[in-house]
Design an enzyme around this catalytic site. Structure first.
Site, PDB file in Angstrom:
ATOM      1  N   LYS A 143     -64.257 -92.917 -28.185  1.00 51.90           N
ATOM      2  CA  LYS A 143     -64.837 -91.569 -28.283  1.00 51.90           C
ATOM      3  C   LYS A 143     -66.353 -91.625 -28.370  1.00 51.90           C
ATOM      4  O   LYS A 143     -67.045 -90.892 -27.680  1.00 51.90           O
ATOM      5  CB  LYS A 143     -64.333 -90.846 -29.544  1.00 51.90           C
ATOM      6  CG  LYS A 143     -63.018 -90.181 -29.439  1.00 51.90           C
ATOM      7  CD  LYS A 143     -62.825 -89.149 -30.560  1.00 51.90           C
ATOM      8  CE  LYS A 143     -63.169 -89.615 -31.954  1.00 51.90           C
ATOM      9  NZ  LYS A 143     -62.195 -90.483 -32.586  1.00 51.90           N
ATOM     10  N   ARG A 156     -61.229 -82.770 -36.975  1.00 46.48           N
ATOM     11  CA  ARG A 156     -60.222 -83.799 -37.245  1.00 46.48           C
ATOM     12  C   ARG A 156     -58.933 -83.191 -37.814  1.00 46.48           C
ATOM     13  O   ARG A 156     -57.937 -83.886 -37.947  1.00 46.48           O
ATOM     14  CB  ARG A 156     -60.735 -84.800 -38.295  1.00 46.48           C
ATOM     15  CG  ARG A 156     -61.787 -85.767 -37.821  1.00 46.48           C
ATOM     16  CD  ARG A 156     -61.203 -87.124 -37.527  1.00 46.48           C
ATOM     17  NE  ARG A 156     -61.845 -88.263 -38.165  1.00 46.48           N
ATOM     18  CZ  ARG A 156     -63.043 -88.761 -37.887  1.00 46.48           C
ATOM     19  NH1 ARG A 156     -63.834 -88.170 -37.043  1.00 46.48           N
ATOM     20  NH2 ARG A 156     -63.469 -89.856 -38.460  1.00 46.48           N
ATOM     21  N   ARG A 213     -56.865 -94.939 -41.542  1.00 44.26           N
ATOM     22  CA  ARG A 213     -57.587 -94.033 -40.634  1.00 44.26           C
ATOM     23  C   ARG A 213     -56.690 -93.661 -39.461  1.00 44.26           C
ATOM     24  O   ARG A 213     -56.657 -92.513 -39.037  1.00 44.26           O
ATOM     25  CB  ARG A 213     -58.874 -94.696 -40.111  1.00 44.26           C
ATOM     26  CG  ARG A 213     -60.026 -94.593 -41.087  1.00 44.26           C
ATOM     27  CD  ARG A 213     -61.194 -95.423 -40.663  1.00 44.26           C
ATOM     28  NE  ARG A 213     -61.878 -94.878 -39.490  1.00 44.26           N
ATOM     29  CZ  ARG A 213     -62.830 -95.527 -38.824  1.00 44.26           C
ATOM     30  NH1 ARG A 213     -63.210 -96.723 -39.206  1.00 44.26           N
ATOM     31  NH2 ARG A 213     -63.406 -94.975 -37.791  1.00 44.26           N
ATOM     32  N   ARG A 264     -57.110-104.085 -30.903  1.00 47.14           N
ATOM     33  CA  ARG A 264     -58.470-104.060 -30.380  1.00 47.14           C
ATOM     34  C   ARG A 264     -59.485-103.834 -31.501  1.00 47.14           C
ATOM     35  O   ARG A 264     -60.488-104.526 -31.606  1.00 47.14           O
ATOM     36  CB  ARG A 264     -58.597-102.947 -29.327  1.00 47.14           C
ATOM     37  CG  ARG A 264     -59.808-103.100 -28.452  1.00 47.14           C
ATOM     38  CD  ARG A 264     -60.029-101.884 -27.599  1.00 47.14           C
ATOM     39  NE  ARG A 264     -58.848-101.492 -26.846  1.00 47.14           N
ATOM     40  CZ  ARG A 264     -58.710-100.298 -26.271  1.00 47.14           C
ATOM     41  NH1 ARG A 264     -59.660 -99.401 -26.399  1.00 47.14           N
ATOM     42  NH2 ARG A 264     -57.629 -99.998 -25.594  1.00 47.14           N
ATOM     43  N   ARG A 273     -68.264-102.133 -37.769  1.00 48.54           N
ATOM     44  CA  ARG A 273     -68.944-101.516 -38.902  1.00 48.54           C
ATOM     45  C   ARG A 273     -68.244-101.992 -40.161  1.00 48.54           C
ATOM     46  O   ARG A 273     -67.149-102.535 -40.107  1.00 48.54           O
ATOM     47  CB  ARG A 273     -68.846 -99.999 -38.808  1.00 48.54           C
ATOM     48  CG  ARG A 273     -69.638 -99.405 -37.670  1.00 48.54           C
ATOM     49  CD  ARG A 273     -69.860 -97.927 -37.936  1.00 48.54           C
ATOM     50  NE  ARG A 273     -68.614 -97.214 -38.127  1.00 48.54           N
ATOM     51  CZ  ARG A 273     -68.038 -96.490 -37.170  1.00 48.54           C
ATOM     52  NH1 ARG A 273     -68.573 -96.399 -35.977  1.00 48.54           N
ATOM     53  NH2 ARG A 273     -66.919 -95.847 -37.409  1.00 48.54           N
TER      54      ARG A 273
HETATM   55  P1  AMP Z   1     -66.335 -91.747 -37.668  1.00 46.46           P
HETATM   56  O1  AMP Z   1     -67.681 -92.342 -37.461  1.00 46.46           O
HETATM   57  O2  AMP Z   1     -66.075 -90.554 -36.799  1.00 46.46           O
HETATM   58  O3  AMP Z   1     -65.227 -92.766 -37.560  1.00 46.46           O
HETATM   59  O4  AMP Z   1     -66.297 -91.210 -39.182  1.00 46.46           O
HETATM   60  C1  AMP Z   1     -66.483 -92.087 -40.259  1.00 46.46           C
HETATM   61  C2  AMP Z   1     -65.915 -91.449 -41.516  1.00 46.46           C
HETATM   62  O5  AMP Z   1     -66.597 -90.218 -41.782  1.00 46.46           O
HETATM   63  C3  AMP Z   1     -64.445 -91.080 -41.440  1.00 46.46           C
HETATM   64  O6  AMP Z   1     -63.604 -92.151 -41.762  1.00 46.46           O
HETATM   65  C4  AMP Z   1     -64.365 -89.975 -42.484  1.00 46.46           C
HETATM   66  O7  AMP Z   1     -64.367 -90.501 -43.794  1.00 46.46           O
HETATM   67  C5  AMP Z   1     -65.686 -89.238 -42.281  1.00 46.46           C
HETATM   68  N1  AMP Z   1     -65.560 -88.165 -41.271  1.00 46.46           N
HETATM   69  C6  AMP Z   1     -66.152 -88.104 -40.046  1.00 46.46           C
HETATM   70  N2  AMP Z   1     -65.810 -86.973 -39.403  1.00 46.46           N
HETATM   71  C7  AMP Z   1     -64.980 -86.294 -40.240  1.00 46.46           C
HETATM   72  C8  AMP Z   1     -64.268 -85.077 -40.150  1.00 46.46           C
HETATM   73  N3  AMP Z   1     -64.330 -84.296 -39.060  1.00 46.46           N
HETATM   74  N4  AMP Z   1     -63.496 -84.700 -41.216  1.00 46.46           N
HETATM   75  C9  AMP Z   1     -63.426 -85.448 -42.323  1.00 46.46           C
HETATM   76  N5  AMP Z   1     -64.048 -86.628 -42.464  1.00 46.46           N
HETATM   77  C10 AMP Z   1     -64.831 -87.058 -41.435  1.00 46.46           C
END
Ligand code: AMP
Length: 217
Positions: free
Chosen positions: A22, A97, A160, A137, A149
Site C-alpha cells: 500500500k 481501517r 496487525r 514476506r 521497521r
Molecule cells: P501503518 O504505518 O499504516 O502500518 O500504521 C502504523 C500503526 O499506526 C498501526 O499499527 C496503528 O497502530 C496506527 N494506525 C495507522 N493508521 C491507523 C488507523 N486508520 N486507525 C487506527 N490506527 C492506525
C-alpha cells in the site's frame, strides 16, 4: 507528472493488509498525479517523534500493533485533509481501517471537504494478496529484501494481520455495499499493479470531471 498536474482526481482510498505494498503504491500514485499521500501511520509517527501528548498516547498502542482509537485520529486526519494541497485530490494510505472510520470519512467529505472542493465519489481500491505469502514476506522468510521497521516483527505483524482480517474486511464491505469497491490482484510486480491502479483512477476521474471541472448535472 507535469502534464497531469491540472487533472482533478478527488479522494483515493487504498485498502489492503500491512505488507501488501500500500505504502509503495500510494507513493507512486502521489507522484504520478502530483497529489499528497496521506498516511495515518506517518501522521501518528510524526506525533510520536515530536513527543506530543497525542504521540505519547499513540506510541504504546502502536508498539503493540493495535489500532489507535478514533478520538486520537480524526482530528489529525481532518486537519491534514483541510490543507490546501488536498483540494485537487489526495491518496489515503492506512485510513480508513474500520467501518466506523469509513463512515466518519464520508461525513467529513460531505460536510467539510466538498464545501471547498468539487463533489465526487472517492475511488476505493482494495489490494488483494495471498495471506500466507504475505506473512512470510513481511517476516522476511522467503528471501525478499525488506526494510523492516521496529514494529515489523512476527509477534507484532500477526495481531496487525488479525486486526486487518477482522476490521478491514468490514471497511471493504462498507464500500462494497455502496458499489464503490474496486478489488485488484496485488500479487504482481509493482509496475503492473501501478499501471492497473492508474487506469482505474483515470477512468474514474474522466467519468467525474471534465477538464478538471466537475461535470454539469
Ligand atoms: P501503518 O504505518 O499504516 O502500518 O500504521 C502504523 C500503526 O499506526 C498501526 O499499527 C496503528 O497502530 C496506527 N494506525 C495507522 N493508521 C491507523 C488507523 N486508520 N486507525 C487506527 N490506527 C492506525
Amino acid at each position: 507528472m507535469a502534464n497531469e498536474t491540472a487533472q482533478k482526481i478527488g479522494p483515493v482510498i487504498l485498502l489492503g493488509p500491512p505488507g501488501a505494498g500500500k505504502g509503495t503504491q500510494a507513493k507512486r500514485i502521489a507522484e504520478h498525479y502530483d497529489i499528497p499521500q496521506i498516511s495515518t501511520g506517518d501522521l501518528l509517527r510524526e506525533h510520536v517523534s515530536r513527543g506530543t501528548e497525542l504521540g505519547l498516547k499513540a506510541k504504546a498502542i502502536m508498539d503493540r500493533g493495535e489500532l489507535v482509537p478514533d478520538e486520537l485520529l480524526f482530528g489529525i486526519v481532518a486537519d491534514r485533509l483541510n490543507q490546501a494541497d488536498c483540494e485537487r485530490g489526495f491518496i489515503l494510505d492506512g485510513f480508513p481501517r474500520t467501518a466506523g472510520q469509513a463512515g466518519w470519512l464520508d461525513v467529513f467529505l460531505e460536510r467539510e471537504f466538498f464545501e471547498k472542493s468539487e463533489k465526487c465519489t472517492p475511488v476505493v481500491i482494495r489490494m488483494d494478496v495471498d495471506y500466507t505469502q504475505l506473512l512470510l514476506r513481511i517476516c522476511d522468510h522467503d528471501g525478499f529484501k525488506l526494510i523492516q521497521r521496529n514494529d515489523d516483527r512476527e509477534e507484532v505483524i500477526r495481531p496487525r494481520l488479525e486486526a486487518y482480517e477482522i476490521q478491514t474486511r468490514r471497511v471493504a464491505d462498507y464500500y462494497q455495499s455502496k458499489g464503490r469497491l474496486i478489488a485488484l490482484n496485488a500479487d504482481r510486480p509493482i509496475e503492473e499493479v501501478s499501471a492497473e491502479i492508474f487506469d482505474v483512477i483515470d477512468r474514474h476521474a474522466s467519468r467525474q470531471f471534465v477538464s478538471g471541472r466537475a461535470k454539469p448535472e
